[in-house]
Scaffold this motif. Structure first.
Motif, PDB file in Angstrom:
ATOM      1  N   SER A   1       0.936  -1.197   0.075  1.00 57.88           N
ATOM      2  CA  SER A   1       0.104   0.209  -0.020  1.00 57.88           C
ATOM      3  C   SER A   1       0.866   1.196  -0.013  1.00 57.88           C
ATOM      4  CB  SER A   1      -0.839   0.076   1.135  1.00 57.88           C
ATOM      5  OG  SER A   1      -0.104  -0.005   2.362  1.00 57.88           O
ATOM      6  N   ALA A   2       0.142   2.414  -0.101  1.00 53.75           N
ATOM      7  CA  ALA A   2       1.113   3.712  -0.279  1.00 53.75           C
ATOM      8  C   ALA A   2       1.550   3.761   1.156  1.00 53.75           C
ATOM      9  CB  ALA A   2       0.213   4.819  -0.468  1.00 53.75           C
ATOM     10  N   SER A   3       0.892   3.364   2.228  1.00 50.03           N
ATOM     11  CA  SER A   3       1.263   3.539   3.766  1.00 50.03           C
ATOM     12  C   SER A   3       2.712   2.673   3.815  1.00 50.03           C
ATOM     13  CB  SER A   3       0.316   2.882   4.645  1.00 50.03           C
ATOM     14  OG  SER A   3       0.523   3.399   5.917  1.00 50.03           O
ATOM     15  N   ALA A   4       2.717   1.565   3.262  1.00 50.62           N
ATOM     16  CA  ALA A   4       3.798   0.650   3.606  1.00 50.62           C
ATOM     17  C   ALA A   4       5.117   1.473   2.560  1.00 50.62           C
ATOM     18  CB  ALA A   4       3.558  -0.824   3.066  1.00 50.62           C
ATOM     19  N   ILE A   5       4.862   1.827   1.633  1.00 58.62           N
ATOM     20  CA  ILE A   5       5.820   2.396   0.850  1.00 58.62           C
ATOM     21  C   ILE A   5       6.245   3.642   1.507  1.00 58.62           C
ATOM     22  CG2 ILE A   5       6.548   3.613  -1.408  1.00 58.62           C
ATOM     23  CD1 ILE A   5       4.248   1.393  -2.491  1.00 58.62           C
ATOM     24  N   SER A   6       5.366   4.567   2.139  1.00 61.03           N
ATOM     25  CA  SER A   6       5.890   5.711   2.925  1.00 61.03           C
ATOM     26  C   SER A   6       6.764   5.097   4.235  1.00 61.03           C
ATOM     27  CB  SER A   6       4.696   6.508   3.222  1.00 61.03           C
ATOM     28  OG  SER A   6       3.964   7.075   2.209  1.00 61.03           O
ATOM     29  N   SER A   7       6.281   4.244   4.653  1.00 64.18           N
ATOM     30  CA  SER A   7       7.001   3.731   5.767  1.00 64.18           C
ATOM     31  C   SER A   7       8.581   3.287   5.397  1.00 64.18           C
ATOM     32  CB  SER A   7       6.229   2.410   6.416  1.00 64.18           C
ATOM     33  OG  SER A   7       6.872   2.001   7.515  1.00 64.18           O
ATOM     34  N   ILE A   8       8.708   2.843   4.537  1.00 70.49           N
ATOM     35  CA  ILE A   8       9.983   2.526   4.012  1.00 70.49           C
ATOM     36  C   ILE A   8      10.848   3.791   3.782  1.00 70.49           C
ATOM     37  CG2 ILE A   8      11.384   1.528   1.994  1.00 70.49           C
ATOM     38  CD1 ILE A   8       9.334  -0.374   1.589  1.00 70.49           C
ATOM     39  N   ILE A   9      10.229   4.912   3.146  1.00 72.93           N
ATOM     40  CA  ILE A   9      10.622   6.366   3.256  1.00 72.93           C
ATOM     41  C   ILE A   9      11.182   6.722   4.560  1.00 72.93           C
ATOM     42  CG2 ILE A   9      10.377   8.472   2.325  1.00 72.93           C
ATOM     43  CD1 ILE A   9       8.678   7.385   0.123  1.00 72.93           C
ATOM     44  N   LEU A  10      10.127   6.557   5.475  1.00 72.63           N
ATOM     45  CA  LEU A  10      10.197   7.222   7.030  1.00 72.63           C
ATOM     46  C   LEU A  10      11.381   6.277   7.643  1.00 72.63           C
ATOM     47  CD1 LEU A  10       6.792   7.499   7.866  1.00 72.63           C
ATOM     48  CD2 LEU A  10       8.504   9.188   7.860  1.00 72.63           C
ATOM     49  N   LYS A  11      11.475   4.674   7.242  1.00 75.44           N
ATOM     50  CA  LYS A  11      12.641   3.974   7.778  1.00 75.44           C
ATOM     51  C   LYS A  11      14.124   4.703   7.399  1.00 75.44           C
ATOM     52  CE  LYS A  11      14.161  -0.802   7.609  1.00 75.44           C
ATOM     53  NZ  LYS A  11      13.617  -2.008   7.414  1.00 75.44           N
ATOM     54  N   LYS A  12      14.211   4.960   6.182  1.00 73.53           N
ATOM     55  CA  LYS A  12      15.492   5.709   5.732  1.00 73.53           C
ATOM     56  C   LYS A  12      15.602   7.030   6.395  1.00 73.53           C
ATOM     57  CE  LYS A  12      18.488   7.488   2.530  1.00 73.53           C
ATOM     58  NZ  LYS A  12      19.987   7.211   2.828  1.00 73.53           N
ATOM     59  N   LEU A  13      14.808   7.887   6.447  1.00 73.70           N
ATOM     60  CA  LEU A  13      14.692   9.296   7.048  1.00 73.70           C
ATOM     61  C   LEU A  13      15.203   9.019   8.649  1.00 73.70           C
ATOM     62  CD1 LEU A  13      11.534  11.048   5.907  1.00 73.70           C
ATOM     63  CD2 LEU A  13      13.852  11.066   4.885  1.00 73.70           C
ATOM     64  N   VAL A  14      14.438   8.057   9.332  1.00 76.00           N
ATOM     65  CA  VAL A  14      15.020   7.700  10.586  1.00 76.00           C
ATOM     66  C   VAL A  14      16.322   7.170  11.019  1.00 76.00           C
ATOM     67  CG1 VAL A  14      14.100   6.594  12.883  1.00 76.00           C
ATOM     68  CG2 VAL A  14      12.465   7.689  11.265  1.00 76.00           C
ATOM     69  N   SER A  15      16.583   6.275  10.035  1.00 81.87           N
ATOM     70  CA  SER A  15      17.953   5.355  10.219  1.00 81.87           C
ATOM     71  C   SER A  15      18.962   6.676   9.844  1.00 81.87           C
ATOM     72  CB  SER A  15      18.060   4.536   9.100  1.00 81.87           C
ATOM     73  OG  SER A  15      19.207   4.068   8.850  1.00 81.87           O
ATOM     74  N   ASP A  16      18.587   7.602   9.083  1.00 80.53           N
ATOM     75  CA  ASP A  16      19.699   8.742   8.835  1.00 80.53           C
ATOM     76  C   ASP A  16      19.872   9.444  10.191  1.00 80.53           C
ATOM     77  OD1 ASP A  16      20.312   7.789   6.335  1.00 80.53           O
ATOM     78  OD2 ASP A  16      19.382   9.248   5.077  1.00 80.53           O
ATOM     79  N   ALA A  17      18.559   9.625  10.528  1.00 81.50           N
ATOM     80  CA  ALA A  17      18.593  10.665  11.826  1.00 81.50           C
ATOM     81  C   ALA A  17      19.252   9.978  12.909  1.00 81.50           C
ATOM     82  CB  ALA A  17      16.990  10.940  12.110  1.00 81.50           C
ATOM     83  N   GLU A  18      19.292   8.632  13.022  1.00 85.11           N
ATOM     84  CA  GLU A  18      19.728   8.037  14.154  1.00 85.11           C
ATOM     85  C   GLU A  18      21.337   8.139  13.853  1.00 85.11           C
ATOM     86  OE1 GLU A  18      17.770   4.056  14.014  1.00 85.11           O
ATOM     87  OE2 GLU A  18      17.273   4.503  16.036  1.00 85.11           O
ATOM     88  N   LYS A  19      21.722   7.999  12.667  1.00 83.82           N
ATOM     89  CA  LYS A  19      23.241   8.049  12.282  1.00 83.82           C
ATOM     90  C   LYS A  19      23.988   9.422  12.698  1.00 83.82           C
ATOM     91  CE  LYS A  19      23.127   4.413   9.011  1.00 83.82           C
ATOM     92  NZ  LYS A  19      22.586   4.356   7.717  1.00 83.82           N
ATOM     93  N   TRP A  20      22.969  10.260  12.328  1.00 81.71           N
ATOM     94  CA  TRP A  20      23.509  11.809  12.512  1.00 81.71           C
ATOM     95  C   TRP A  20      23.502  12.308  13.886  1.00 81.71           C
ATOM     96  CZ3 TRP A  20      25.255  15.896   9.528  1.00 81.71           C
ATOM     97  CH2 TRP A  20      25.272  17.102   9.908  1.00 81.71           C
ATOM     98  N   LEU A  21      22.659  11.626  14.629  1.00 85.86           N
ATOM     99  CA  LEU A  21      22.628  11.996  16.004  1.00 85.86           C
ATOM    100  C   LEU A  21      23.644  11.011  16.941  1.00 85.86           C
ATOM    101  CD1 LEU A  21      18.929  12.128  16.521  1.00 85.86           C
ATOM    102  CD2 LEU A  21      20.305  13.859  16.987  1.00 85.86           C
ATOM    103  N   GLY A  22      24.380  10.389  16.012  1.00 90.39           N
ATOM    104  CA  GLY A  22      25.472   9.560  16.650  1.00 90.39           C
ATOM    105  C   GLY A  22      25.164   8.550  17.981  1.00 90.39           C
ATOM    106  N   GLY A  23      24.237   8.051  18.058  1.00 93.11           N
ATOM    107  CA  GLY A  23      24.004   7.263  19.057  1.00 93.11           C
ATOM    108  C   GLY A  23      22.808   7.735  20.176  1.00 93.11           C
ATOM    109  N   GLU A  24      22.412   8.784  19.987  1.00 90.84           N
ATOM    110  CA  GLU A  24      21.160   9.477  20.724  1.00 90.84           C
ATOM    111  C   GLU A  24      20.069   8.777  20.223  1.00 90.84           C
ATOM    112  OE1 GLU A  24      21.135  13.572  21.952  1.00 90.84           O
ATOM    113  OE2 GLU A  24      22.645  13.701  20.586  1.00 90.84           O
TER     114      GLU A  24
END
Lengths: 348, 556
Positions: free
Chosen positions: B90-113
């Motif tokens: 669904s569109a929701s599942a595909i958006s979730s994949i985009i969010l997964k990438k955004l959140v993963s990048d944020a976790e890396k950027w925040l360096g462990g926070e």
């Protein structure tokens, strides 16, 4: 709940407090002067607790501020690393676009040089293209001289280097009031703690100094940017102007020289001058031109124009044709190589 | 210290921001070093890897059936289903994949926070289904600590932009502002009231409008059409052949966007198409560009005027226009708005205002009070889905602490109307139970409009059931024409046992229950008998299909 006082302090406090029977008549005689009540020990402890909380909060804020400054410094550093890319990118991208256009034209120069008029027109385009690029950078022709803000680019100098700002030392804390402690009452102790606390607060919230340092850093970075951009871009502008002038002179010299036999060759000559010049400018700017002869399709450096069906599974995802070169700056892709790529499609 | 993030989940690009420990708003840089991430997903043929962002665009170019773009336009649509490697998403599942990438990048950027929650933005025009789909997309993201992402709030994009604007204005203010948000693929206009008095700051949405198919890409297309036409006029080349030539399609796509950007700084730019042994220098002046795209800009003005008219307002009531979205950098927008309305214009960080506003709300929200807890909900009560703004008809006033300890309150309105269809004298009748632009009711309260209807309309016979259906629409009145309604919910038969006379009165209320589900309650006035039904969304769970697969994908 009964509070257990420190016996020593309690003793001092008791000694210091005037006896109730002697104080009372005085108070009766001078009712206008209201003496603040001596704080109780729990009040004193509570005040200390509050000071402690305030200070620890301030220490945390200051620590966070330090971290921010460190982060900012890191960010500025990262910015500086990418700064050259930012400077180069607009001009380089346009020059690359021209370079690829000229290479495409050169490959099939005969089809463009259909007539002398066409060659003249297209040579005129070369001159105008290069002039446009200079104009986009703020370099304009004035009395046949390329100028920035009315000053010839050949005479213009870089802005003067600004010296690194001096990080002022954080002003030393003023010594606490040197007067005697006075009577060691709880209120005196509290006053002392209060005074010390105020000074600690002043120190910890010395944002003014931190701000000065930050501002100094930012100003320095800006001044450095100006110097750097001048030093970096001005030679590129001069080189581009030189190419434009060379192409213009070559093009002007074609008047009356073009024949059916030589027009393709002459147009190719003009294109080559422009191409050689652009190659030189790109190299000078630090751009790496990658001409990959392999048939590997690289997602990071290629951009697909179209998929070419093939029934040969071996060719699947191999490059069928390269339209352009790939351009890198500091390892990053500035302009990907445009490619056609084979896509395996079984015959049936 | 754990961080809460703001996510602008855009149609074409997405941005993540957070507020650092000193109150500074920071934009997360992706693993690829970009501050904006293209909202594009590529499914690797091996079935386990996904690529999101710029790399997905290239990877998917060769496998166009494995690349998905602009999925936001289909959020909540049960009919949208993308089959990839034999599985449906669904569109929701595909958006979730985009969010997964955004959140993963944020976790890396925040360096462990750790990431302690997110506010995700959506267009103001999103209805219930789209908002719920967005919330579910966020909740399906699993953080590196194994916990699911807490979706603190689904927030309207213009409101987020207004908060970012408000954050840069510490002074007292009492203004009615128009948020003009022109992005790459969408246009939103919103009127908001900003009341800042000392530490108390209130953001109130008054009305919203826009067109989610109008954006900067239309300006690019107008420029391409013009230059290609001129080139063909001058050289005699076949325009259809150029349109079909992939090399020229890529060239025009790149050059038109670059030229449009150039015209934000200069009054003239040149494009020189090179095709089939022919070249022509086509000069495009700013005046010409404005002329070519006047009707597009005019559409935005028309949409604003329509929004104002529908709401019974005039531009005289607007104090300021706030420009949001990268496409507002076009000179035409600034000049056109000045000509049309002669109001002060404010432009600030148009690409990041939305995510920055979301980050401010996220960082200042008291999660204990707001997360899953609607206004008035008992302390310690179970989380209330939908109270986080994931329903157009949700509940609540959101409060958050802003910079300098300010107390901020966001009052959002229902962004859709919800009508009830029933039959009277054999004819369908439509009546809005909830009207767009009215305040969102607090959970547990009855809605302001409680219609009474007669079971049988004019028929005096005995009735053993009535068929009703909840529909979504944009009308601001209680009566609504049939052709304006969209049936997003299944028809529901309400049985009466024993049968009731046709003139029996029934009182109808619509609410959101503790689980965030719509509840329709009918009370027979004569007997007091209650009938409670949960409207079922058309397509069932189709709009959530594939969400449980998201965690299994590896980001490439």
């Amino acid at each position: 709940m009964e509070q257990k006082l420190d016996p020593e302090l309690q003793e001092e406090a008791t000694e210091a407090a005037p006896p109730a029977e002697t104080a009372a008549p005085e108070a009766a005689e001078t009712p206008a002067e209201e003496v603040p009540a001596e704080p109780t020990y729990p009040e004193f402890i509570a005040a200390l607790g509050k000071y402690y909380d305030d200070l620890s909060r301030l220490i945390r804020i200051t620590k966070a501020k330090d971290e921010t400054i460190a982060k900012l410094s890191k960010e500025v550093q990262a910015y500086r690393e990418g700064f050259a890319m930012k400077l180069v990118k607009p001009l380089a991208t346009e020059l690359i676009s021209l370079r690829e256009d000229y290479r495409k034209t050169l490959r099939e120069v005969d089809t463009y040089a259909k007539s002398a008029a066409d060659v003249k027109k297209y040579c005129g385009y070369l001159v105008s293209d290069l002039e446009d690029q200079l104009a986009n950078c703020g370099v304009t022709l004035k009395d046949d001289v390329f100028c920035i803000g009315g000053v010839s680019i050949w005479e213009k100098e870089c802005r003067k280097q600004t010296s690194l700002f001096d990080l002022a030392e954080v002003a030393p804390a003023a010594e606490p009031d040197g007067t005697a402690w006075g009577t060691p009452t709880l209120s005196a102790v509290m006053a002392r703690v209060e005074a010390g606390n105020a000074q600690l607060v002043a120190l910890l919230t010395a944002n003014e100094q931190a701000d000065k340092n930050l501002l100094g850093y930012v100003n320095y970075a800006a001044a450095l940017d100006d110097n750097y951009s001048d030093a970096f871009l001005l030679p590129l502008y001069r080189a581009l102007a030189t190419v434009q002038i060379a192409v213009r002179e070559y093009s002007d010299a074609l008047d009356g020289m073009l024949t059916e036999e030589n027009r393709a060759e002459k147009y190719a000559g003009a294109l080559q001058i422009a191409l050689d010049g652009i190659d030189g400018i790109l190299t000078q700017a630090g751009v790496t031109i990658v001409t990959d002869p392999s048939d590997n399709y690289d997602l990071a450096t290629n951009r697909l124009v179209k998929a070419v069906p093939t029934d040969d599974p071996e060719k699947d995802k191999k490059v069928a044709f390269r339209y352009t070169d790939c351009y890198l700056y500091d390892g990053k892709v500035l302009y990907p190589c445009k490619v056609d790529v084979y896509r395996y499609t079984p015959k049936n | 210290m754990a961080k809460k993030i703001g996510i602008d989940l855009g149609t074409t690009y997405s941005v993540v921001s957070y507020v650092d420990d000193t109150g500074v708003i920071t934009n997360v840089e992706s693993a690829e070093g970009e501050k904006t991430t293209p909202s594009i997903v590529y499914f690797d043929p091996n079935g386990t890897d996904v690529v999101v962002g710029s790399a997905a665009r290239e990877a998917g170019a060769l496998d166009p059936d494995k690349i998905i773009e602009r999925v936001k336009n289909y959020m909540g649509d049960p009919n949208y289903m993308k089959e990839i490697n034999g599985k449906e998403f669904s569109a929701s599942a595909i958006s979730s994949i985009i969010l997964k990438k955004l959140v993963s990048d944020a976790e890396k950027w925040l360096g462990g926070e750790e990431i302690d929650g997110a506010v995700i933005t959506c267009p103001a025009y999103f209805g219930d289904a789209a908002r719920e789909a967005t919330r579910k997309a966020g909740e399906a993201v699993v953080l590196s600590n194994g916990q699911p992402l807490k979706v603190l709030k689904i927030m309207d994009e213009p409101t987020a932009a207004a908060i970012a604007y408000g954050n840069s204005h510490p002074e007292d203010m009492h203004k009615t502002v128009l948020i003009y948000d022109l992005g790459g693929g969408t246009f939103d206009c919103t009127i908001m009231r900003l009341d800042f008095e000392g530490q108390d700051r209130q953001y109130k949405v008054i009305t919203t409008g826009g067109d989610h198919k109008l954006g900067g890409k239309d300006w690019d297309k107008a420029l391409t059409d013009y230059v290609r036409g001129e080139f063909c006029n001058q050289t005699g080349c076949d325009e259809d052949a150029i349109k079909a030539d992939p090399e020229m399609v890529v060239w025009f796509s790149e050059k038109s966007e670059a030229t449009k950007k150039m015209l934000t700084q200069k009054d003239v730019a040149t494009m020189t198409p090179n095709y089939d042994g022919q070249k022509a220098r086509i000069e495009v002046t700013l005046e010409k560009f404005n002329e070519l795209t006047r009707s597009l800009f005019g559409q935005t003005i028309m949409l604003i005027d329509q929004m104002l008219e529908k709401k019974g307002m005039t531009m005289a009531e607007i104090d300021e226009i706030i420009l949001v979205g990268g496409s507002t950098r076009m000179k035409q927008v600034e000049e056109g708005l000045k000509d049309a309305y002669n109001k002060p214009l404010v432009s600030f960080d148009p690409d990041k205002a939305v995510s920055n506003g979301a980050a401010l709300v996220a960082s200042g929200m008291n999660v204990g009070d707001n997360f899953g807890g609607a206004e008035g909900a008992a302390e310690g009560a179970a989380p209330v889905a939908g109270a986080d703004g994931s329903f157009s008809l949700g509940a609540q006033t959101t409060t958050f602490e802003g910079s300098g300890g300010t107390s901020n309150e966001i009052i959002e309105l229902c962004t859709k109307s919800y009508c009830l269809r029933y039959f009277s004298n054999g004819q369908p009748k439509y009546i809005n139970l909830v009207v767009k632009d009215t305040p969102k009711p607090a959970h547990g309260s009855t809605l302001p409009l409680i219609p009474q209807l007669t079971v049988g309309g004019g028929d005096s016979g005995m009735w053993d059931s009535v068929e009703i259906v909840i529909m979504e629409n944009e009308e601001l009145t209680s009566d609504v024409p049939e052709d304006k309604c969209e049936a997003l919910y299944e028809e529901m038969p309400i049985p009466f046992t024993p049968p009731v006379p046709g003139n029996a009165l029934v009182e109808v209320t619509l609410d959101v229950d503790i689980n965030g589900q719509l509840v329709l309650t009918l009370v027979e006035q004569a007997t007091g008998v209650r009938h409670e039904v949960h409207p079922v969304r058309k397509g069932g769970d189709a709009a959530s299909k594939g969400l449980d697969e998201v965690a299994s994908f590896t980001l490439g």
